[in-house]
Write a protein that holds these residues in place. Structure first.
Motif, PDB file in Angstrom:
ATOM      1  N   TYR A 146       0.880  -1.170   0.114  1.00 24.26           N
ATOM      2  CA  TYR A 146       0.011   0.051   0.000  1.00 24.26           C
ATOM      3  C   TYR A 146       0.842   1.254   0.154  1.00 24.26           C
ATOM      4  CZ  TYR A 146      -3.744   3.131   1.286  1.00 24.26           C
ATOM      5  OH  TYR A 146      -4.652   4.388   1.272  1.00 24.26           O
ATOM      6  N   THR A 147       1.959   1.419   0.912  1.00 26.68           N
ATOM      7  CA  THR A 147       2.704   2.266   0.776  1.00 26.68           C
ATOM      8  C   THR A 147       3.467   2.675  -0.785  1.00 26.68           C
ATOM      9  OG1 THR A 147       4.676   1.262   1.668  1.00 26.68           O
ATOM     10  CG2 THR A 147       3.113   2.477   3.458  1.00 26.68           C
ATOM     11  N   GLN A 148       3.922   1.416  -1.331  1.00 25.46           N
ATOM     12  CA  GLN A 148       4.379   1.559  -2.685  1.00 25.46           C
ATOM     13  C   GLN A 148       3.222   2.205  -3.581  1.00 25.46           C
ATOM     14  OE1 GLN A 148       5.656  -2.360  -3.405  1.00 25.46           O
ATOM     15  NE2 GLN A 148       7.520  -2.342  -2.795  1.00 25.46           N
ATOM     16  N   PHE A 149       2.234   1.853  -3.234  1.00 24.55           N
ATOM     17  CA  PHE A 149       1.122   2.266  -4.214  1.00 24.55           C
ATOM     18  C   PHE A 149       0.790   3.877  -4.072  1.00 24.55           C
ATOM     19  CE2 PHE A 149      -3.619   3.010  -4.583  1.00 24.55           C
ATOM     20  CZ  PHE A 149      -3.639   2.904  -5.997  1.00 24.55           C
ATOM     21  N   LEU A 150       0.774   4.060  -2.858  1.00 22.30           N
ATOM     22  CA  LEU A 150       0.649   5.521  -2.328  1.00 22.30           C
ATOM     23  C   LEU A 150       1.976   6.584  -3.140  1.00 22.30           C
ATOM     24  CD1 LEU A 150      -0.922   5.431   0.965  1.00 22.30           C
ATOM     25  CD2 LEU A 150      -2.031   6.153  -1.044  1.00 22.30           C
ATOM     26  N   ARG A 151       3.003   5.870  -2.707  1.00 17.89           N
ATOM     27  CA  ARG A 151       4.371   6.839  -3.273  1.00 17.89           C
ATOM     28  C   ARG A 151       4.255   6.856  -4.795  1.00 17.89           C
ATOM     29  NH1 ARG A 151       8.681   2.912  -2.934  1.00 17.89           N
ATOM     30  NH2 ARG A 151       7.975   2.408  -5.072  1.00 17.89           N
ATOM     31  N   ASP A 152       3.703   5.750  -5.554  1.00 15.47           N
ATOM     32  CA  ASP A 152       3.648   5.875  -6.961  1.00 15.47           C
ATOM     33  C   ASP A 152       2.711   6.865  -7.389  1.00 15.47           C
ATOM     34  OD1 ASP A 152       5.794   4.193  -7.490  1.00 15.47           O
ATOM     35  OD2 ASP A 152       4.385   2.506  -7.889  1.00 15.47           O
ATOM     36  N   ILE A 153       1.669   7.109  -6.536  1.00 13.26           N
ATOM     37  CA  ILE A 153       0.444   7.996  -7.026  1.00 13.26           C
ATOM     38  C   ILE A 153       1.165   9.488  -6.690  1.00 13.26           C
ATOM     39  CG2 ILE A 153      -1.540   8.935  -6.099  1.00 13.26           C
ATOM     40  CD1 ILE A 153      -2.856   6.119  -5.663  1.00 13.26           C
ATOM     41  N   LYS A 154       1.893   9.698  -5.577  1.00 11.60           N
ATOM     42  CA  LYS A 154       2.434  10.973  -5.128  1.00 11.60           C
ATOM     43  C   LYS A 154       3.287  11.426  -6.330  1.00 11.60           C
ATOM     44  CE  LYS A 154       4.459  13.615  -1.698  1.00 11.60           C
ATOM     45  NZ  LYS A 154       5.227  13.419  -0.242  1.00 11.60           N
TER      46      LYS A 154
END
Length: 158
Positions: A146-154
């Motif tokens: 989930y943190t990887q996903f949020l980082r990629d969105i950011k």
């Protein structure tokens, strides 16, 4: 903004969620219970008797005991731990709910008894340890994904 479908493309998140669902299923299996029972009956003359099966009663934690005693003319006592109850039966029946394995002292006459013990066994409860480990690892993996996903969105990659 990312969607759930895009989030599930991250392997850590996908594997973590699968582990969490698997942990939930395994822990639910641990709640499956099986009824077990033990019964003995007979006639006792004068003397001291310890009823029950020690192996059966040590194998289970929660159990229900019932002792039914009948006689045409007998004097006896039932010992349960530190408590002694004395009875004199003349063509009667008494039903006792013992808290421990009962000891019967027959002073005169003969008695007929039926002693039953019922318990509940949870044969798959040991797998709850595996479910706990899967839950811990699954939570960590899902958090990483989930943190990887949020980082990629950011960063605008999604």
């Amino acid at each position: 903004m990312g969607t759930l479908r895009e989030a599930l493309e991250y392997p850590f998140l996908k594997v973590g969620l699968i582990m969490l669902v698997l942990a939930l299923v395994i822990s639910a299996m641990g709640l499956y219970g099986v009824d077990k029972s033990y019964s003995s009956n007979g006639t006792l003359g004068e003397g001291r008797y310890l009823l029950g099966d020690e192996d059966f009663e040590k194998s289970y934690v929660y159990y229900n005991r019932t002792l039914v005693i009948s006689s045409s003319n007998a004097t006896f006592s039932v010992v349960q731990g530190n408590v002694t109850e004395k009875y004199a039966l003349l063509n009667g029946t008494v039903e006792i709910i013992p808290t421990t394995r009962p000891v019967i002292d027959v002073f005169n006459g003969t008695i007929n008894y039926t002693y039953t013990v019922s318990a509940k066994d949870y044969p798959y409860a040991i797998y709850s340890l595996l479910a706990f480990v899967l839950m811990l690892v699954g939570t960590v993996m899902a958090f990483i994904g989930y943190t990887q996903f949020l980082r990629d969105i950011k960063e605008g990659k999604r």
